[in-house]
Structures are given as C-alpha cells and as structure tokens.
Scaffold this motif. Sequence first.
Motif, PDB file in Angstrom:
ATOM      1  N   LYS A 184       0.833  -1.202   0.000  1.00  0.00           N
ATOM      2  CA  LYS A 184       0.000   0.000   0.000  1.00  0.00           C
ATOM      3  C   LYS A 184       0.868   1.253   0.000  1.00  0.00           C
ATOM      4  N   PHE A 185       1.984   1.195   0.727  1.00  0.00           N
ATOM      5  CA  PHE A 185       2.913   2.321   0.778  1.00  0.00           C
ATOM      6  C   PHE A 185       3.618   2.506  -0.560  1.00  0.00           C
ATOM      7  N   VAL A 186       4.180   1.419  -1.096  1.00  0.00           N
ATOM      8  CA  VAL A 186       4.895   1.492  -2.378  1.00  0.00           C
ATOM      9  C   VAL A 186       3.949   1.906  -3.503  1.00  0.00           C
ATOM     10  N   ASN A 187       2.782   1.292  -3.534  1.00  0.00           N
ATOM     11  CA  ASN A 187       1.828   1.604  -4.597  1.00  0.00           C
ATOM     12  C   ASN A 187       1.190   2.978  -4.432  1.00  0.00           C
ATOM     13  N   GLY A 188       1.366   3.580  -3.234  1.00  0.00           N
ATOM     14  CA  GLY A 188       0.909   4.950  -3.054  1.00  0.00           C
ATOM     15  C   GLY A 188       1.615   5.897  -4.001  1.00  0.00           C
ATOM     16  N   PHE A 189       2.925   5.676  -4.206  1.00  0.00           N
ATOM     17  CA  PHE A 189       3.680   6.493  -5.157  1.00  0.00           C
ATOM     18  C   PHE A 189       3.115   6.342  -6.566  1.00  0.00           C
ATOM     19  N   PHE A 190       2.833   5.077  -6.951  1.00  0.00           N
ATOM     20  CA  PHE A 190       2.301   4.824  -8.290  1.00  0.00           C
ATOM     21  C   PHE A 190       0.863   5.319  -8.407  1.00  0.00           C
ATOM     22  N   GLY A 191       0.107   5.193  -7.310  1.00  0.00           N
ATOM     23  CA  GLY A 191      -1.290   5.615  -7.330  1.00  0.00           C
ATOM     24  C   GLY A 191      -1.455   7.090  -7.589  1.00  0.00           C
ATOM     25  N   ASP A 192      -0.461   7.897  -7.163  1.00  0.00           N
ATOM     26  CA  ASP A 192      -0.518   9.339  -7.398  1.00  0.00           C
ATOM     27  C   ASP A 192      -0.145   9.706  -8.829  1.00  0.00           C
ATOM     28  N   GLN A 193       0.426   8.761  -9.578  1.00  0.00           N
ATOM     29  CA  GLN A 193       0.976   9.095 -10.896  1.00  0.00           C
ATOM     30  C   GLN A 193       0.457   8.197 -12.027  1.00  0.00           C
ATOM     31  N   THR A 194      -0.615   7.433 -11.772  1.00  0.00           N
ATOM     32  CA  THR A 194      -1.147   6.532 -12.789  1.00  0.00           C
ATOM     33  C   THR A 194      -2.643   6.769 -12.997  1.00  0.00           C
ATOM     34  N   ASN A 195      -3.203   6.080 -13.982  1.00  0.00           N
ATOM     35  CA  ASN A 195      -4.633   6.137 -14.258  1.00  0.00           C
ATOM     36  C   ASN A 195      -5.347   5.176 -13.307  1.00  0.00           C
ATOM     37  N   PRO A 196      -6.147   5.696 -12.371  1.00  0.00           N
ATOM     38  CA  PRO A 196      -6.781   4.828 -11.361  1.00  0.00           C
ATOM     39  C   PRO A 196      -7.716   3.778 -11.953  1.00  0.00           C
ATOM     40  N   ARG A 197      -8.264   4.058 -13.112  1.00  0.00           N
ATOM     41  CA  ARG A 197      -9.188   3.121 -13.757  1.00  0.00           C
ATOM     42  C   ARG A 197      -8.513   1.771 -14.013  1.00  0.00           C
ATOM     43  N   TYR A 198      -7.351   1.802 -14.594  1.00  0.00           N
ATOM     44  CA  TYR A 198      -6.663   0.562 -14.957  1.00  0.00           C
ATOM     45  C   TYR A 198      -5.825   0.007 -13.808  1.00  0.00           C
ATOM     46  N   PHE A 199      -5.273   0.898 -12.997  1.00  0.00           N
ATOM     47  CA  PHE A 199      -4.440   0.456 -11.878  1.00  0.00           C
ATOM     48  C   PHE A 199      -5.259  -0.358 -10.882  1.00  0.00           C
ATOM     49  N   MET A 200      -6.454   0.121 -10.565  1.00  0.00           N
ATOM     50  CA  MET A 200      -7.314  -0.568  -9.603  1.00  0.00           C
ATOM     51  C   MET A 200      -7.819  -1.894 -10.161  1.00  0.00           C
ATOM     52  N   ALA A 201      -8.223  -1.898 -11.444  1.00  0.00           N
ATOM     53  CA  ALA A 201      -8.726  -3.123 -12.073  1.00  0.00           C
ATOM     54  C   ALA A 201      -7.641  -4.200 -12.124  1.00  0.00           C
ATOM     55  N   LEU A 202      -6.412  -3.782 -12.405  1.00  0.00           N
ATOM     56  CA  LEU A 202      -5.300  -4.733 -12.471  1.00  0.00           C
ATOM     57  C   LEU A 202      -5.057  -5.387 -11.110  1.00  0.00           C
ATOM     58  N   GLY A 203      -5.057  -4.577 -10.058  1.00  0.00           N
ATOM     59  CA  GLY A 203      -4.856  -5.111  -8.714  1.00  0.00           C
ATOM     60  C   GLY A 203      -5.945  -6.092  -8.317  1.00  0.00           C
ATOM     61  N   PRO A 215      -4.747   3.072  -3.124  1.00  0.00           N
ATOM     62  CA  PRO A 215      -4.102   4.249  -3.733  1.00  0.00           C
ATOM     63  C   PRO A 215      -4.860   4.864  -4.909  1.00  0.00           C
ATOM     64  N   PRO A 216      -5.367   4.071  -5.871  1.00  0.00           N
ATOM     65  CA  PRO A 216      -6.124   4.706  -6.953  1.00  0.00           C
ATOM     66  C   PRO A 216      -7.427   5.346  -6.474  1.00  0.00           C
ATOM     67  N   CYS A 217      -8.007   4.801  -5.404  1.00  0.00           N
ATOM     68  CA  CYS A 217      -9.217   5.413  -4.836  1.00  0.00           C
ATOM     69  C   CYS A 217      -8.887   6.770  -4.219  1.00  0.00           C
ATOM     70  N   ALA A 218      -7.773   6.845  -3.495  1.00  0.00           N
ATOM     71  CA  ALA A 218      -7.342   8.115  -2.910  1.00  0.00           C
ATOM     72  C   ALA A 218      -7.072   9.137  -4.006  1.00  0.00           C
ATOM     73  N   ASN A 219      -6.462   8.693  -5.085  1.00  0.00           N
ATOM     74  CA  ASN A 219      -6.209   9.560  -6.237  1.00  0.00           C
ATOM     75  C   ASN A 219      -7.517  10.122  -6.775  1.00  0.00           C
ATOM     76  N   SER A 220      -8.485   9.246  -6.993  1.00  0.00           N
ATOM     77  CA  SER A 220      -9.768   9.671  -7.568  1.00  0.00           C
ATOM     78  C   SER A 220     -10.527  10.613  -6.644  1.00  0.00           C
ATOM     79  N   LEU A 221     -10.623  10.264  -5.373  1.00  0.00           N
ATOM     80  CA  LEU A 221     -11.419  11.054  -4.438  1.00  0.00           C
ATOM     81  C   LEU A 221     -10.854  12.447  -4.227  1.00  0.00           C
ATOM     82  N   THR A 222      -9.525  12.560  -4.153  1.00  0.00           N
ATOM     83  CA  THR A 222      -8.928  13.880  -3.932  1.00  0.00           C
ATOM     84  C   THR A 222      -8.969  14.742  -5.191  1.00  0.00           C
TER      85      THR A 222
END
Length: 444
Positions: free
Chosen positions: A86-105, A141-148
Amino acid sequence: MTNILSFLKPAPEKEQTITDKSELNAKYKYWRTRVLYTTMIGYVMFYFVRKNISIAMPAIEADLGISKADLGLFLTLHGVVYGISKFVNGFFGDQTNPRYFMALGLFFSASMSLLFGLSSGVVAFGVFWLLNGWFQGMGFPPCANSLTNWFSPSERGVKFALWNTSHSIGAALVLVLNSFLVVYDWRYCFIVPAALAFVGVLFLLNRHRDKPQSLGLPPVEVYKNEDEEVKEEGEKKKGDFKRFVRKQVFGNPAIWFLCLANFFLYTIRYAILDWGPTFLTEMKGVDLQKAGWLVAGYEGFGILGMLSSGWMMDKVFKGRGGRAALIYMLICSIAVFFFWKLPHESPFFYGILLCIVGFFIYGPQALVGIIAANLATKKAAATAIGLTGLFAYLSTVLSGWGLGYLVTHYGWSLGFLILVASGIAATIFFAFTWNSGYIEEKAS
C-alpha cells in the motif's frame, strides 16, 4: 516493459469546452457520483478476496490441523506485505490512471484467492496469501487519487467517510456470504468471492475514469471556487514529485502521529475482524455461523460511525479530524474493556458492545486517511495514506501472529488487555493532531 505498462499512464487532459454553468454542474454531478459509487463497489470487491479468510479459519484449523499461531502468522505476513504494498503503490497511485491500476490489482488479487481455495499444502497457502497481500495494496491508492481529484478539501470529510463505508460493507457482506458457504466447504469461501471479484474487474473497466481534466472538466478547486491545493507551475520550478513528497509527507510531524495512532487503531480493528469468530466461539460459546453474523454487525455499525465522524470533521471541527478521532477512540477503548469483562451469560449485551466498538473504531479509521490526504494535498494524497497504511498493517504483527501466540499460551484475557492498551495509545497519539487540518471558510 515500459510499453506493456503504458496503459497505466494518466489519461490525457481534454480541452475544456463547456461554458454553460448549468451544463457544467450537471456534468460534474454525474461524474462525481459515478466515480464515487464505482470506487466504492470496486473496493467492496477487494474486501471479498481479502477478508474471506476469517470465517474459514476455524474450519481450516479443524480440517488441516493448523494451529492458531500458524494461522496468526498467515494474517501477520499478509498484513505486513499488504502494508508495504500500500505504501509502495501509493507512489504509483498518485501518478497513474486509477481506472486501470485498480482493475489490475483486483484481477490479480482474485486470482490469488482462487488459487488459495484450490490448494491443500501449507506452503501453497502461504505463497498465495502473501501474493494476495501485495495485490491488495493496489486497491486503495487509486481510490485516494480519484477522491482527492473529484472532491475538494472542504467536503472530503463527508465524501471520504461515505466512500470508506465500502470497508465495512465489503467485510460484512463477505462474512455473511461465507457464513453460509463454510457450512458446505471452507474452499467455497475463497472460490465464490474470487468469481464475484472477476466480475468487479469488468465493472471497474467499464465505469471508472481518471481526473476531471481528462473528461474536459476544470479541476475540482476551480469548480468549487476554492483555493488551489497545489500550484503546479511553482512546484515544477522548485522540484519534482519526490521533493514534494519529502516536504509534504515525510517532513510533516502530524502525519507521523497519524501513523502511530493508526498502528494501534488497526490492532483493535483487525483483531476483532480476523479473530472475532474464533474468540466468540471459544470465549463466549457462540455458534460459528452466529459468530459470523455478530462480526458482520460490528462492521455494519462501523458504517454509521464512519458517516457520523466525517460529518463531525467537516461541520463541527472544520477539518480538524484529529479531534473527532480522539473522542471516538476513547469511547471505543471503554467499550472494548466492557466487552472483555462482561459475563459469559450475557450474549445480548456483548453483541451490543461489539456493535458499539464497530461504530467507534471505524470513525477514526476513516478519518486517518482524510486527515492525511488534506495535509499532503491531492498531489501526494495516495502516498500519505500509503504511509499511514503501512503502519496500520504492520500492526498485524501484534493483532495476527502476536495475538494468536499469546492467546494460545495465556488465554483471551491477556489478548483483550492488549486491545484496551492499544486503544488508549491510539487516543494519546490522536491528541497530538488536535489542531491539524483546519480549513478556513471563504467569505461569501
């Protein structure tokens, strides 16, 4: 490899062509609602393939002869790996498309749950559940990206709290589902939720989208007529994303106090969620299926706690969520103490107390992420929440393996003493965030 992962890049911004105010409001309302319910349902599906093990644990113990300490080690290692992920992917979550990042996980996590349910060896169990822990870390992380990006700081208390109910909804639903499935075979507790999660992957791909600018809409601060959280041009002159994170996240004392509070908060939350069916059957003499319903009630009342705490943060304390978190955590600690000391012949009252614990533990659990997101701004929200999440899931060393070992050798009384002490510790650390996050109202 870069080309393979290129689909994870943020969606390109589109030209803003909407000039009519009513049309803009309608578009924004539609997409905000859609992003909110899509990420909620998606995260519910993550819980279906994460919290599906607790009801199955007593059956696995009976079927395969695995000890509580070993089952606790499963929970601990899964939690630690999840926290790191969750910590490592937090960096990626701030810099990726949450649509595909979340679905992949979700796809990979569901795959691990399916393989777990089809396995019989202890080593295979460990490998698949550890890998599941890593892929689970790609959910928040992608949810945090989307909500903020879709909701401004002044409204995040309520909106984040509403979204956060997905934790309890997911945990409660999978507990109820598995309470029926475990009667037939504990393996169904992993196979059926995995199948539902695969459907969730398709749902995310179909319904989710990136930030407002990718749909031709203005940033949320412009739409809400609020001050910008991040001055993009100025930030580029000062440095890159890493420098911003060092300053706004790692250099912020309030976020570190949130991390410590979250460690002890999650010790209680997951001790009850993971060990609830076990200690209710052993300590209170409750039937296993009924125990699943009681823990589901704990989750259900947690939803009300989240919603009320978000409202209290926004409306009563004007963004200072640490104040609401302290109040909730103190009451939670008292309720855990009474649950521990209540006589065995009071099933009705300890059922009520378990619901009270759920209400007051999930309030601060929701607020930690909101406070961290506001302190770090939308640019580093996923990173900040990832850091608090790392501490949260490091707590499984205590709530998983530690509790399993101590209860095996010294009984449940020592286990509950640790939970009460954890509640007091979390309350103290929340006190250090008393004035953090104040949002000054703009003059009309």
